[in-house]
Design a protein around this motif. Structure first.
Motif: not given
Length: 165
Positions: A94-95, A116-118
């Motif tokens: 993530k990221n 990403d986080q979503y």
């Protein structure tokens, strides 16, 4: 020493030399085999944004991918939103990392994936010529039924010196 002994000694030395050099080569080839982004995709690419976001700038280097929204003012890029630089990796984090397919598909696209986080974003990218001008074509798939195609131009002095605000 007989002639046979000398030949065996030379053969033994040659074998040891080959074994020593062979032991050193895997380290060198492992570094040489490190995956990088193909030269055709590397550049700083630009597309006019929609709304108040300004423009979209994608910068791809041998090992990184950066996507930001912003504007060029007085020859410099000003970021309007968050800027994330991702490193090329074998697994998605993530990221932090993105992945790129080793080979292009039958249409010449490589798959670039970010997380990403979503959401997980899967994009098909390739360098194309449109009306004799080089562009980066990026197809982003949001769901099974929807997709968006963007065309990015290479960043030039003309774009950098354009006042966008």
């Amino acid at each position: 020493m007989t002639r046979l002994h000398k030949q065996l000694l030379h053969a033994g030395l040659a074998l040891m030399t080959v074994a020593t050099v062979g032991a050193a080569i895997p380290g060198a080839t492992a570094n040489a085999a490190t995956r990088t982004v193909p030269q055709s995709l590397r550049n700083t690419w630009f597309a006019w944004g929609k709304g108040d976001g300004g423009a979209n700038r994608v910068k791809i280097t041998a090992k990184t991918y950066t996507n930001t929204l912003g504007v060029y003012q007085h020859g410099k890029w000003r970021v309007n939103s968050e800027k994330h630089t991702l490193k090329l990796g074998k697994k998605l984090k993530k990221n932090k990392t993105f992945t790129l397919s080793k080979k292009a598909d039958r249409n010449g696209y490589r798959t670039l994936t970010t997380l990403d986080q979503y959401n997980k974003y899967v994009m098909k990218v390739k360098r194309v010529k449109v009306h004799n001008k080089t562009k980066l074509k990026m197809i982003t798939k949001f769901s099974d039924n929807s997709k968006r195609t963007d065309m990015f131009f290479p960043v030039t002095k003309k774009i950098v010196n354009t006042y966008m605000d």
